[in-house]
Design a protein around this motif. Sequence first.
Motif, short mmCIF file in Angstrom:
data_model
loop_
_atom_site.label_atom_id
_atom_site.label_comp_id
_atom_site.label_asym_id
_atom_site.label_seq_id
_atom_site.Cartn_x
_atom_site.Cartn_y
_atom_site.Cartn_z
N LEU A 111 0.97 -1.37 -0.03
CA LEU A 111 0.18 0.02 -0.02
C LEU A 111 0.67 1.16 0.06
O LEU A 111 0.61 2.28 -0.81
N THR A 112 1.95 1.53 0.72
CA THR A 112 2.77 2.47 0.93
C THR A 112 3.73 2.48 -0.57
O THR A 112 3.77 3.65 -1.04
N ALA A 113 3.82 1.46 -1.19
CA ALA A 113 4.55 1.45 -2.53
C ALA A 113 3.57 1.98 -3.59
O ALA A 113 4.13 2.91 -4.44
N LEU A 114 2.32 1.69 -3.30
CA LEU A 114 1.28 2.57 -4.29
C LEU A 114 1.22 3.82 -4.01
O LEU A 114 0.93 4.60 -5.12
N ALA A 115 1.24 4.22 -2.99
CA ALA A 115 0.99 5.72 -2.29
C ALA A 115 2.19 6.63 -2.75
O ALA A 115 2.16 7.63 -2.96
N ALA A 116 3.37 5.75 -3.03
CA ALA A 116 4.66 6.63 -3.14
C ALA A 116 4.71 6.76 -4.88
O ALA A 116 5.52 7.61 -5.11
N GLN A 117 3.94 5.99 -5.53
CA GLN A 117 4.18 6.43 -7.09
C GLN A 117 3.30 7.48 -7.47
O GLN A 117 2.37 7.76 -6.84
N PRO A 118 4.09 8.38 -8.29
CA PRO A 118 3.43 9.80 -8.52
C PRO A 118 2.06 9.34 -9.35
O PRO A 118 2.05 8.63 -10.12
N VAL A 119 1.17 10.38 -9.09
CA VAL A 119 0.13 10.34 -9.64
C VAL A 119 -0.01 11.05 -10.97
O VAL A 119 0.54 12.30 -10.83
N PRO A 120 -0.48 10.79 -12.01
CA PRO A 120 -0.31 11.31 -13.27
C PRO A 120 -1.25 12.67 -12.98
O PRO A 120 -2.25 12.57 -12.51
N PRO A 121 -0.59 13.75 -13.69
CA PRO A 121 -1.36 14.92 -13.53
C PRO A 121 -2.69 15.13 -14.22
O PRO A 121 -2.84 14.37 -15.17
N VAL A 122 -3.62 15.95 -13.74
CA VAL A 122 -4.93 16.00 -14.45
C VAL A 122 -4.76 16.88 -15.46
O VAL A 122 -4.26 17.78 -15.67
N GLN A 123 -5.24 16.36 -16.75
CA GLN A 123 -5.31 17.21 -17.96
C GLN A 123 -6.67 17.44 -18.33
O GLN A 123 -7.53 16.60 -18.44
N LEU A 124 -6.62 18.48 -18.92
CA LEU A 124 -8.01 18.86 -19.57
C LEU A 124 -7.86 19.22 -20.98
O LEU A 124 -6.75 19.86 -21.51
N TYR A 125 -8.98 18.70 -21.98
CA TYR A 125 -8.65 19.43 -23.33
C TYR A 125 -9.74 20.24 -23.58
O TYR A 125 -11.07 20.30 -23.17
N ARG A 126 -9.24 21.31 -24.26
CA ARG A 126 -10.29 22.52 -24.38
C ARG A 126 -10.55 22.60 -26.01
O ARG A 126 -9.39 22.58 -26.87
N TYR A 127 -11.55 22.31 -26.58
CA TYR A 127 -11.94 22.41 -28.14
C TYR A 127 -13.16 23.24 -27.87
O TYR A 127 -14.06 23.37 -27.01
N THR A 128 -13.65 23.56 -29.52
CA THR A 128 -14.85 24.03 -29.66
C THR A 128 -15.65 23.17 -30.53
O THR A 128 -15.38 22.41 -31.30
#
Length: 197
Positions: free
Chosen positions: A15-32
């Motif tokens: 569980l601690t190994a999972l918590a230590a992995q970096p969380v991918p940043p949230v990305q948003l896509y903006r389009y029309t």
Amino acid sequence: MGRGLGWSLGLLLPLTALAAQPVPPVQLYRYTDDRGVIVLDRQGVPPEFISKGYQILNAQGRVLQTVPPAPTAEEVQAATARRAQAEADAKLRVRYSGIEDLERARQRRLSEIDGLLAANQGDRQTLQAQQASLQGEAANQERNGQPVAQSVLDQLEAVRQRQADLDAQSLRYQRMRDDTNRTFDADRARLQQLLVP
């Protein structure tokens, strides 16, 4: 009790190994979209809107990447024309060092065509002499009350056919001469533009 602690640590380590992995940043896509409304979406850009271009944003709304719209057919055609012109310009500058060089090349080419026209004219004069001789022979046969020999008629027809061929050839050479002048005129005008500092 030691056994219970080891078992607990064994569960906690993954569980601690999972918590230590970096969380991918949230990305948003903006389009029309097709109604002209600006859309923010975490899932990506629907295929039908990709060609309009879009932006990828981070969670704070900062633009990470801008994907431009796909070029229009007119833009693609214009870019193709620019590339073709650039290639033609490069070849022109390699072929001719200057206007004088181009004019020498023009005169060489026109001299070649004029040689073909002169040879054509010589062949036509030869045929005219043959035709006059054959017509004289046919006239003599008629004056003597004889029918014109088939061999003379066949030769006259062959001369007429050859004259028609030479006339068509002469027209081709003249068109070739005119086309050559037009091509060199266009090359000269473009080379003058390219040589302007």
